[in-house]
Design an enzyme around this catalytic site. Structure first.
Site, PDB file in Angstrom:
ATOM      1  N   ASN A 156     -14.952  -4.542  -3.594  1.00  0.00           N
ATOM      2  CA  ASN A 156     -14.327  -3.335  -4.175  1.00  0.00           C
ATOM      3  C   ASN A 156     -13.020  -3.615  -4.907  1.00  0.00           C
ATOM      4  O   ASN A 156     -12.636  -2.873  -5.799  1.00  0.00           O
ATOM      5  CB  ASN A 156     -14.168  -2.226  -3.129  1.00  0.00           C
ATOM      6  CG  ASN A 156     -13.299  -2.611  -1.963  1.00  0.00           C
ATOM      7  OD1 ASN A 156     -13.066  -3.793  -1.723  1.00  0.00           O
ATOM      8  ND2 ASN A 156     -12.822  -1.637  -1.226  1.00  0.00           N
ATOM      9  N   GLU A 255      -8.710  -6.867   7.868  1.00  0.00           N
ATOM     10  CA  GLU A 255      -8.478  -5.551   7.252  1.00  0.00           C
ATOM     11  C   GLU A 255      -9.840  -4.885   7.200  1.00  0.00           C
ATOM     12  O   GLU A 255     -10.684  -5.255   6.383  1.00  0.00           O
ATOM     13  CB  GLU A 255      -7.857  -5.746   5.863  1.00  0.00           C
ATOM     14  CG  GLU A 255      -7.120  -4.506   5.385  1.00  0.00           C
ATOM     15  CD  GLU A 255      -7.864  -3.808   4.273  1.00  0.00           C
ATOM     16  OE1 GLU A 255      -8.577  -2.823   4.582  1.00  0.00           O
ATOM     17  OE2 GLU A 255      -7.740  -4.237   3.113  1.00  0.00           O
ATOM     18  N   CYS A 289     -10.894   1.220   1.082  1.00  0.00           N
ATOM     19  CA  CYS A 289     -10.780   1.376   2.547  1.00  0.00           C
ATOM     20  C   CYS A 289      -9.779   2.462   2.905  1.00  0.00           C
ATOM     21  O   CYS A 289      -9.849   3.025   3.993  1.00  0.00           O
ATOM     22  CB  CYS A 289     -10.326   0.086   3.197  1.00  0.00           C
ATOM     23  SG  CYS A 289     -11.375  -1.291   2.809  1.00  0.00           S
ATOM     24  N   GLU A 463      -0.635  -7.209   5.154  1.00  0.00           N
ATOM     25  CA  GLU A 463      -0.641  -7.926   3.881  1.00  0.00           C
ATOM     26  C   GLU A 463       0.413  -7.312   2.966  1.00  0.00           C
ATOM     27  O   GLU A 463       0.520  -6.083   2.883  1.00  0.00           O
ATOM     28  CB  GLU A 463      -2.025  -7.853   3.247  1.00  0.00           C
ATOM     29  CG  GLU A 463      -3.055  -8.550   4.109  1.00  0.00           C
ATOM     30  CD  GLU A 463      -4.458  -8.587   3.539  1.00  0.00           C
ATOM     31  OE1 GLU A 463      -5.132  -9.609   3.730  1.00  0.00           O
ATOM     32  OE2 GLU A 463      -4.873  -7.604   2.912  1.00  0.00           O
TER      33      GLU A 463
HETATM   34  C1  SIN Z   1      -5.674  -1.145  -1.906  1.00  0.00           C
HETATM   35  O1  SIN Z   1      -5.444   0.021  -2.187  1.00  0.00           O
HETATM   36  O2  SIN Z   1      -4.826  -2.033  -1.968  1.00  0.00           O
HETATM   37  C2  SIN Z   1      -7.005  -1.563  -1.413  1.00  0.00           C
HETATM   38  C3  SIN Z   1      -7.667  -0.514  -0.675  1.00  0.00           C
HETATM   39  C4  SIN Z   1      -8.760  -1.098   0.182  1.00  0.00           C
HETATM   40  O3  SIN Z   1      -8.460  -1.851   1.117  1.00  0.00           O
HETATM   41  O4  SIN Z   1      -9.931  -0.822  -0.060  1.00  0.00           O
END
Ligand code: SIN
Length: 484
Positions: A156, A255, A289, A463
């Protein structure tokens, strides 16, 4: 077809030990908007992957021995090249993943921002001096790189997911073996090309495309040359990796899944809440996510919020990410499409009402209509599972206590959002919500300067930010005795 200013960015071989390596087998990468085949990419076996792990292991002492300033300079050069080639990288990303080109460019720059951030941090991996516990003792704490890092990342965010793992790892002196999703390996390989051009030494960053996902994961966990696994993906797979790492007590950063609540209180600024919901829910066609998965609107504001949200959702244009007008691209594959369909039909069967969308898009393929559903209840699938699609399910609630209870009624704890203009409520809610990240009057929380990560079954570790290097270092203390 792609129209790249730097065609050398479209790489299809594996990148190991500073070279492009061809192997016998290949797999095809397709554009999810058109089904068109984009490339045939090297399909590594576990034996091939072991070669990359050995290269990373050999390179690690040399990389760790460089000064922070030397590593910083190389990371900075890599960042600059990513920014300079952002348009090409965005094209590659849209072609293999489907998100609109402007969003893809946003992701590339977001990914690059982690490399810039950790280039700066590379010079500041400070230890500590602890006052001795006896008159002749002095204690000094060092931070040392954990060693070789094995990374497994999803489709993604094919660029940013890798960037925010590799940048802190390399900054502190670790070396890195990345297995990108087999759906989106081209962005990772393009990053490797730029790392190569930046002068990152052979073996420090390796990209090992492979369709043998489970076997490569198992190899990462069992190979003693790998000191740490970093993974972004489902909670189910995260648990498997954690179990596999247990026999060597290997470090893991995870994550994992989310099920973010997005709460709109009666005292919210409705326009702002709608704006926030659009971005938190529909960015990347709902495939993030941290997506708002459950939208809770308080009874007094519910109807107005739903009306405004529905009007704005009707304005989205679904289509191929390469067309300027597109705001929502395709879903990544048929399985994702079927999950969206299942969540909507389950909700409707249990009494929900579709306000906008609710059907496959007329374009066919993996395009789904941006959807708003009301009358949601906690027994519906979308209440407990990530939909990962362009569906905004709205639940009505009465009191703040109810909102907090329903929001926390999940085994996941990645992100939460709420809108209120009451400062006391803002603190009360933020402190109660069981998530690693909370957006207050904003639907966009992702940035390299903040610690991204979850609690409960959403993962371990953070992160980005000044905390982002913690997961890649070991603390060692030296106790000096006999000091006169
Ligand atoms: C993000 O917004 O940095 C990523 C989002 C995710 O973990 O899908």
């Amino acid at each position: 077809m792609l129209d790249l200013r730097s065609p050398e960015l479209l790489r299809t071989k594996a990148y190991m030990n500073g070279s492009w390596v061809e192997v016998t087998n290949t797999f095809d990468v397709h554009n999810p908007a058109t089904g068109q085949e984009l490339a045939s990419v090297a399909d590594l076996t576990v034996d091939d992957v072991r070669i990359a792990i050995c290269a990373a292991h050999r390179a690690q002492p040399m990389w760790a021995a460089k000064t922070g300033k030397e590593r910083a300079a190389l990371l900075r050069r890599w960042h600059d090249l990513m920014v300079a080639h952002a348009d090409d990288l965005a094209q590659i990303l849209t072609a293999e993943m489907g998100k609109p080109l402007a969003e893809a460019k946003g992701e590339v720059l977001y990914g690059a921002s982690f490399i810039e951030w950790f280039a700066e941090e590379a010079k500041r991996i400070y230890g500590d001096v602890i006052p001795g516990h006896q008159p002749d003792k002095r204690i000094v704490v060092l931070k040392q790189p954990v060693g070789v890092v094995g990374s497994i990342t999803p489709w993604n965010f094919p660029n940013a997911m890798i960037a925010r793992k590799v940048a802190p790892a390399l900054a502190v002196g670790c070396t890195f073996v990345a297995r990108p999703s087999e759906l989106t390996p081209l962005s990772a390989l393009a990053m490797a090309e730029l790392a190569h051009q930046a002068g990152i030494p052979a073996g420090v960053f390796n990209v090992v495309p492979s369709t043998a996902a489970a076997e490569v994961g198992e190899e990462f966990c069992s190979n003693e040359k790998i000191a740490k696994i970093t993974f972004t993906g489902s909670t189910r797979v995260g648990k498997i990796l954690m179990e596999q790492c247990a026999s060597q007590v290997k470090k893991v950063s995870l994550e994992l899944g989310g099920n973010a609540p997005f709460i709109v209180f009666d005292d919210a600024d409705v326009d702002a809440a709608v704006e926030g919901a659009l971005i938190a829910k529909f960015r990347n066609a709902g495939q993030t996510c941290v997506c708002a998965n459950r939208i809770y609107a308080q009874a007094g504001i519910h109807d107005e919020f739903v009306r405004e949200l529905s009007d704005r959702v009707r304005e989205f244009t679904v289509g191929n990410g390469f067309q300027d007008v597109t705001s929502i691209g395709p879903l990544i594959n048929k399985a994702a499409f079927r999950k969206v369909e299942a969540h909507i039909s389950d909700a409707v069967a249990k009494g929900a009402t579709v306000k906008v969308g609710g059907s496959p898009h007329a374009l066919g393929g993996q395009f789904y209509e941006p959807t708003v559903v009301t009358g949601m209840t906690s027994d519906m699938l979308a209440a407990s599972e990530e939909t990962f699609g362009p569906v905004a399910p709205v639940f009505k609630f009465e009191t703040e206590e109810q909102a907090a209870m329903q929001a926390n009624d999940s085994e996941f704890g990645l992100a939460a959002y709420f809108y209120t203009q009451d400062l006391n409520r803002a603190w009360r809610m933020a402190e109660q919500l069981q998530t690693g990240m909370v957006g207050i009057n904003t639907g966009l929380i992702s940035t390299e300067v903040a610690p991204f990560g979850g609690i409960k079954q959403s993962g371990l570790g953070r992160e980005g930010s000044k905390y982002g290097t913690d997961d890649y270092v070991e603390l060692k203390y030296m106790c000096f005795g006999g000091i006169q």
